[in-house]
Write a protein that holds these residues in place. Structure first.
Motif: not given
Length: 110
Positions: A101-105
């Motif tokens: 997962y992308e960190g911003e999510y």
């Protein structure tokens, strides 16, 4: 992160404490040394399930942050070594799925 969740029925997990310890040591080392997780971010949990009707007697789900260093080749090596550790500790085959997962999510506490 990573969160490593091992799903397996009771007979598969009915092993001596040394088997758990060896698996956990290897799993933790793979997370820290191979995929470069921060030591205090690794989370491993065993979930005892009912008998698996179709498929392997074990299933491992890994959720982790995506990162440039976590290439498909590196993750392939991680899964190969995790599979070998599971089979050695629990004498059973395992299916492994990794989800990055992308960190911003990612939203988290503790």
């Amino acid at each position: 992160m990573p969160n490593v969740t091992i799903f397996a029925p009771k007979p598969t997990l009915a092993q001596p404490a040394e088997s758990y310890e060896a698996f956990l040591e290897t799993c933790n080392a793979l997370c820290i040394d191979l995929i470069r997780a921060e030591p205090d971010k690794v989370h491993v949990i065993f979930v005892q399930t009912g008998q698996h009707a179709i498929g392997h007697p074990g299933y491992i789900e890994v959720k982790l942050r995506s990162g440039g260093h976590r290439t498909p080749q590196l993750m392939g090596e991680f899964m190969e070594k995790l599979e070998a550790a599971f089979e050695k500790a629990f004498s059973a085959r395992v299916r492994i799925r990794c989800f990055a997962y992308e960190g911003e999510y990612i939203f988290a506490r503790n």
